[in-house]
Design a protein around this motif. Structure first.
Motif, PDB file in Angstrom:
ATOM      1  N   LEU A   1     -33.324  -8.226   1.415  1.00 43.60           N
ATOM      2  CA  LEU A   1     -32.476  -7.995   0.341  1.00 43.60           C
ATOM      3  C   LEU A   1     -32.652  -7.017  -0.840  1.00 43.60           C
ATOM      4  O   LEU A   1     -31.883  -6.866  -1.713  1.00 43.60           O
ATOM      5  N   VAL A   2     -33.972  -6.490  -0.803  1.00 42.85           N
ATOM      6  CA  VAL A   2     -34.297  -5.957  -2.110  1.00 42.85           C
ATOM      7  C   VAL A   2     -34.947  -4.497  -1.507  1.00 42.85           C
ATOM      8  O   VAL A   2     -34.107  -3.288  -1.916  1.00 42.85           O
ATOM      9  N   LEU A   3     -35.818  -4.295  -0.696  1.00 39.75           N
ATOM     10  CA  LEU A   3     -36.589  -3.273  -0.288  1.00 39.75           C
ATOM     11  C   LEU A   3     -35.622  -2.018   0.734  1.00 39.75           C
ATOM     12  O   LEU A   3     -35.612  -1.041   0.238  1.00 39.75           O
ATOM     13  N   VAL A   4     -34.996  -2.568   1.512  1.00 33.96           N
ATOM     14  CA  VAL A   4     -34.028  -1.947   2.355  1.00 33.96           C
ATOM     15  C   VAL A   4     -33.063  -1.215   1.332  1.00 33.96           C
ATOM     16  O   VAL A   4     -32.393  -0.053   1.551  1.00 33.96           O
ATOM     17  N   PRO A   5     -32.303  -1.763   0.676  1.00 32.35           N
ATOM     18  CA  PRO A   5     -31.201  -1.492  -0.555  1.00 32.35           C
ATOM     19  C   PRO A   5     -31.771  -0.372  -1.119  1.00 32.35           C
ATOM     20  O   PRO A   5     -31.054   0.363  -1.400  1.00 32.35           O
ATOM     21  N   LEU A   6     -33.026  -0.632  -1.836  1.00 37.83           N
ATOM     22  CA  LEU A   6     -33.542   0.182  -2.968  1.00 37.83           C
ATOM     23  C   LEU A   6     -33.816   1.624  -2.065  1.00 37.83           C
ATOM     24  O   LEU A   6     -33.879   2.694  -2.658  1.00 37.83           O
ATOM     25  N   LEU A   7     -34.216   1.408  -0.935  1.00 35.82           N
ATOM     26  CA  LEU A   7     -34.829   2.500  -0.011  1.00 35.82           C
ATOM     27  C   LEU A   7     -33.509   3.599   0.163  1.00 35.82           C
ATOM     28  O   LEU A   7     -33.547   4.669  -0.146  1.00 35.82           O
ATOM     29  N   ALA A   8     -32.389   2.843   0.595  1.00 37.34           N
ATOM     30  CA  ALA A   8     -31.353   3.693   0.711  1.00 37.34           C
ATOM     31  C   ALA A   8     -30.730   4.287  -0.620  1.00 37.34           C
ATOM     32  O   ALA A   8     -30.389   5.433  -0.733  1.00 37.34           O
ATOM     33  N   PHE A   9     -30.849   3.552  -1.847  1.00 32.04           N
ATOM     34  CA  PHE A   9     -30.716   3.810  -2.788  1.00 32.04           C
ATOM     35  C   PHE A   9     -31.328   5.280  -3.527  1.00 32.04           C
ATOM     36  O   PHE A   9     -30.603   6.438  -4.069  1.00 32.04           O
ATOM     37  N   VAL A  10     -32.731   5.283  -3.015  1.00 33.33           N
ATOM     38  CA  VAL A  10     -33.598   6.394  -3.266  1.00 33.33           C
ATOM     39  C   VAL A  10     -32.893   7.545  -2.908  1.00 33.33           C
ATOM     40  O   VAL A  10     -32.774   8.567  -3.109  1.00 33.33           O
ATOM     41  N   PHE A  11     -32.625   7.291  -1.372  1.00 34.18           N
ATOM     42  CA  PHE A  11     -32.283   8.466  -0.622  1.00 34.18           C
ATOM     43  C   PHE A  11     -31.003   9.154  -1.132  1.00 34.18           C
ATOM     44  O   PHE A  11     -30.807  10.475  -1.204  1.00 34.18           O
TER      45      PHE A  11
ATOM     46  N   LEU B   1     -37.235 -22.041   6.951  1.00 42.39           N
ATOM     47  CA  LEU B   1     -37.306 -22.644   5.408  1.00 42.39           C
ATOM     48  C   LEU B   1     -38.686 -23.139   5.200  1.00 42.39           C
ATOM     49  O   LEU B   1     -39.409 -23.058   3.925  1.00 42.39           O
ATOM     50  N   GLY B   2     -39.332 -23.643   6.413  1.00 43.47           N
ATOM     51  CA  GLY B   2     -40.611 -24.221   6.082  1.00 43.47           C
ATOM     52  C   GLY B   2     -41.824 -23.261   6.020  1.00 43.47           C
ATOM     53  O   GLY B   2     -42.849 -23.443   5.446  1.00 43.47           O
ATOM     54  N   GLN B   3     -41.738 -21.964   6.686  1.00 43.65           N
ATOM     55  CA  GLN B   3     -42.564 -20.900   6.434  1.00 43.65           C
ATOM     56  C   GLN B   3     -42.202 -20.038   5.190  1.00 43.65           C
ATOM     57  O   GLN B   3     -41.799 -18.986   5.090  1.00 43.65           O
ATOM     58  N   ARG B   4     -42.514 -20.688   4.015  1.00 45.61           N
ATOM     59  CA  ARG B   4     -42.078 -20.115   2.651  1.00 45.61           C
ATOM     60  C   ARG B   4     -42.524 -18.914   2.297  1.00 45.61           C
ATOM     61  O   ARG B   4     -41.875 -17.961   1.641  1.00 45.61           O
ATOM     62  N   TRP B   5     -43.898 -18.508   2.549  1.00 47.04           N
ATOM     63  CA  TRP B   5     -44.446 -17.080   2.176  1.00 47.04           C
ATOM     64  C   TRP B   5     -43.860 -16.299   3.211  1.00 47.04           C
ATOM     65  O   TRP B   5     -43.267 -15.101   2.654  1.00 47.04           O
ATOM     66  N   LEU B   6     -43.831 -16.622   4.538  1.00 45.41           N
ATOM     67  CA  LEU B   6     -43.056 -15.464   5.269  1.00 45.41           C
ATOM     68  C   LEU B   6     -41.542 -15.450   5.074  1.00 45.41           C
ATOM     69  O   LEU B   6     -40.913 -14.209   4.999  1.00 45.41           O
ATOM     70  N   LEU B   7     -40.825 -16.469   4.823  1.00 41.04           N
ATOM     71  CA  LEU B   7     -39.354 -16.483   4.217  1.00 41.04           C
ATOM     72  C   LEU B   7     -39.313 -15.556   2.953  1.00 41.04           C
ATOM     73  O   LEU B   7     -38.375 -14.825   2.779  1.00 41.04           O
ATOM     74  N   ALA B   8     -40.206 -15.791   2.092  1.00 43.48           N
ATOM     75  CA  ALA B   8     -40.106 -14.781   0.640  1.00 43.48           C
ATOM     76  C   ALA B   8     -40.169 -13.319   1.204  1.00 43.48           C
ATOM     77  O   ALA B   8     -39.574 -12.474   0.595  1.00 43.48           O
ATOM     78  N   LYS B   9     -41.152 -13.188   2.196  1.00 47.87           N
ATOM     79  CA  LYS B   9     -41.237 -11.563   2.377  1.00 47.87           C
ATOM     80  C   LYS B   9     -39.910 -11.170   3.068  1.00 47.87           C
ATOM     81  O   LYS B   9     -39.721  -9.934   3.034  1.00 47.87           O
ATOM     82  N   SER B  10     -39.640 -12.302   4.034  1.00 46.23           N
ATOM     83  CA  SER B  10     -38.412 -11.500   4.694  1.00 46.23           C
ATOM     84  C   SER B  10     -37.288 -11.221   3.797  1.00 46.23           C
ATOM     85  O   SER B  10     -36.382 -10.369   3.986  1.00 46.23           O
ATOM     86  N   LEU B  11     -36.901 -12.223   2.704  1.00 45.57           N
ATOM     87  CA  LEU B  11     -35.967 -12.181   1.804  1.00 45.57           C
ATOM     88  C   LEU B  11     -36.219 -10.826   0.942  1.00 45.57           C
ATOM     89  O   LEU B  11     -35.210 -10.033   0.595  1.00 45.57           O
ATOM     90  N   LEU B  12     -37.480 -10.402   0.629  1.00 44.99           N
ATOM     91  CA  LEU B  12     -37.686  -9.404  -0.298  1.00 44.99           C
ATOM     92  C   LEU B  12     -37.360  -8.050   0.628  1.00 44.99           C
ATOM     93  O   LEU B  12     -36.485  -7.009   0.170  1.00 44.99           O
ATOM     94  N   VAL B  13     -37.619  -7.757   1.862  1.00 44.37           N
ATOM     95  CA  VAL B  13     -37.675  -6.717   2.477  1.00 44.37           C
ATOM     96  C   VAL B  13     -36.024  -6.494   2.971  1.00 44.37           C
ATOM     97  O   VAL B  13     -35.374  -5.326   2.853  1.00 44.37           O
TER      98      VAL B  13
END
Length: 282
Positions: free
Chosen positions: A52-62, A38-50
């Motif tokens: 929770l968002v990017l991997v599901p969207l990638l599968a959706f595109v496929f 939780l303390g590494q906020r920028w890294l945590l934000a990128k981790s949540l992005l990839v």
């Protein structure tokens, strides 16, 4: 009372497996590990992005671009929507990476996904697929969030109890995983063989490979966190995906692709983590 069916056994084993897995996860984690993430906020934000968002969207595109059976579409989307594999810290240990960050990230993803899985199901599932986001939310809360928080509470208040409980519960989780894979393989062997030549396995490999790459790119600047985010993102939460599939979708193709994807993600991310570990010792 009617005869016990193989499907009923699979459902029961799946539920107990998820409960044991999440309880084991909570018993193993410490407050410091979660706070580090939780303390590494920028890294945590990128981790949540990839995750929770990017991997599901990638599968959706496929699934939009490549023609697939409905059951395979649902299975691929479900596993892509389910982040926070319980063995993420183990992959971090194998790669000699940041185990504390891996453990904290796993807990954060386990909690956050309680909200994100139902939302992504509602947004990304095909219109002709009957899905109950609120029902799925209840499943995730009862089988993932409650045992995870319970384990964390025991670890925080009664550390000696957690230390004694964790090994047998972790072993139970491992045994149930093996049993579940065997049962699913025996019951759905025909369907899994039929995956060969459909392109579905290739798409699964592509999603796993892209998840590894995205995690590594977004996990910087430290090498240890890059490797953690890469392997954690590639190794999706098969446990919760299987539970949702067995309780909400009865198409055998859904379970088949989830099991196949889970095996492929281990086959790919495991050796990659091992290679990174050997390179770090060189």
């Amino acid at each position: 009372m009617g005869p016990i069916t193989v499907t009923a056994v699979i459902d029961f084993v799946t539920v107990v497996f998820v409960l044991a897995t999440m309880l084991s996860m909570g018993l193993a984690l410490t407050t410091n590990e979660i706070l580090i993430s939780l303390g590494q906020r920028w890294l945590l934000a990128k981790s949540l992005l990839v995750n929770l968002v990017l991997v599901p969207l990638l599968a959706f595109v496929f699934v939009i671009v490549v023609p697939m059976e409905t059951g395979h579409v649902v299975g691929l989307l479900l596993i892509a929507m389910a982040p926070g594999a319980p063995f993420g810290p183990k992959l971090a240990e194998i790669s000699n990476s940041d185990v504390a960050f891996a453990s904290g990230l796993m807990a954060v993803l386990g909690v956050v996904s309680v909200a994100t899985i139902p939302i992504t199901v509602a947004l990304l599932m095909p219109g002709d697929v009957s899905a109950d986001p609120l029902g799925i939310a209840r499943i995730v809360v009862v089988t993932q969030l409650i045992p995870l928080i319970g384990g964390l509470g025991v670890k925080a208040r009664f550390q000696s109890v957690a230390t004694r409980l964790h090994p047998p519960i972790q072993r139970l989780s491992t045994v149930l995983l093996v049993l579940l894979v065997i049962l699913l393989t025996l019951v759905y062997a025909g369907e899994m063989i039929q995956l060969v030549g459909t392109g579905t396995l290739f798409i699964s490999v592509a999603v796993v490979g892209a998840a590894l790459l995205l995690g590594y790119v977004l996990g910087g600047p430290g090498k240890g966190t890059r490797e953690v985010l890469a392997t954690t993102t590639a190794a999706r939460n098969v446990a919760i995906a299987l539970l949702i599939a067995t309780t909400s979708f009865r198409d055998p193709g859904v379970l088949t692709i989830i099991v196949a994807f889970g095996l492929l993600s281990l086959v790919i991310s495991g050796p990659v983590a091992s290679l990174w570990g050997r390179l770090s010792e060189a």
